[in-house]
Design a protein around this motif. Structure first.
Motif, PDB file in Angstrom:
ATOM      1  N   ASN A   3     -17.456  41.073  20.461  1.00 41.61           N
ATOM      2  CA  ASN A   3     -15.951  42.152  21.032  1.00 41.61           C
ATOM      3  C   ASN A   3     -15.810  42.877  19.982  1.00 41.61           C
ATOM      4  N   VAL A  35      -8.858  37.353  29.540  1.00 41.25           N
ATOM      5  CA  VAL A  35      -9.987  38.219  30.112  1.00 41.25           C
ATOM      6  C   VAL A  35     -10.009  39.307  29.607  1.00 41.25           C
ATOM      7  N   HIS A  36      -8.929  40.564  29.720  1.00 38.01           N
ATOM      8  CA  HIS A  36      -8.508  41.530  28.794  1.00 38.01           C
ATOM      9  C   HIS A  36      -8.120  41.772  27.952  1.00 38.01           C
ATOM     10  N   ILE A  49      -8.870  43.334  25.028  1.00 34.44           N
ATOM     11  CA  ILE A  49     -10.664  43.329  24.399  1.00 34.44           C
ATOM     12  C   ILE A  49     -11.404  44.604  25.459  1.00 34.44           C
ATOM     13  N   GLU A  51     -14.616  46.009  25.639  1.00 37.84           N
ATOM     14  CA  GLU A  51     -15.367  45.636  26.707  1.00 37.84           C
ATOM     15  C   GLU A  51     -14.980  45.743  28.096  1.00 37.84           C
ATOM     16  N   SER A  52     -14.096  44.100  28.315  1.00 37.50           N
ATOM     17  CA  SER A  52     -13.109  43.741  29.634  1.00 37.50           C
ATOM     18  C   SER A  52     -12.846  44.906  30.288  1.00 37.50           C
ATOM     19  N   GLN A  55     -14.789  47.999  31.493  1.00 34.02           N
ATOM     20  CA  GLN A  55     -15.523  46.504  32.718  1.00 34.02           C
ATOM     21  C   GLN A  55     -14.728  47.146  33.715  1.00 34.02           C
ATOM     22  N   LEU A  56     -13.222  47.067  34.060  1.00 35.85           N
ATOM     23  CA  LEU A  56     -12.471  47.068  34.885  1.00 35.85           C
ATOM     24  C   LEU A  56     -12.270  48.560  35.162  1.00 35.85           C
ATOM     25  N   TYR A  61     -12.478  44.954  40.137  1.00 31.45           N
ATOM     26  CA  TYR A  61     -11.806  43.392  39.956  1.00 31.45           C
ATOM     27  C   TYR A  61     -13.439  43.731  41.231  1.00 31.45           C
TER      28      TYR A  61
END
Length: 68
Positions: A3, A35-36, A49, A51-52, A55-56, A61
């Protein structure tokens, strides 16, 4: 999996939001702890993070929330 951890200032450069907005409005309202972002060693410092967060931003969601 590796990460990429970013401070609010570093994240603000990537997503073009002010660091204060990230800390005050997005954290806990949009971005979820564990998560983030994380608080390493249980401290006050917050690391996001990448990558998270990415992605979001790309998919929202919809892939993690149950549908009715």
């Amino acid at each position: 999996m590796s990460n990429t951890y970013l401070t609010a200032e570093e994240l603000s450069i990537r997503i073009k939001y002010d660091a204060r907005t990230i800390r005050d409005q997005l954290k806990d309202a949009i971005l979820l702890e564990g998560v983030h972002y994380i608080r390493p060693f249980g401290g006050r410092k917050i690391l996001f993070i990448w990558e998270s967060v990415e992605q979001l931003m790309l998919f929202g969601y919809s892939d993690i929330l149950p549908t009715k």
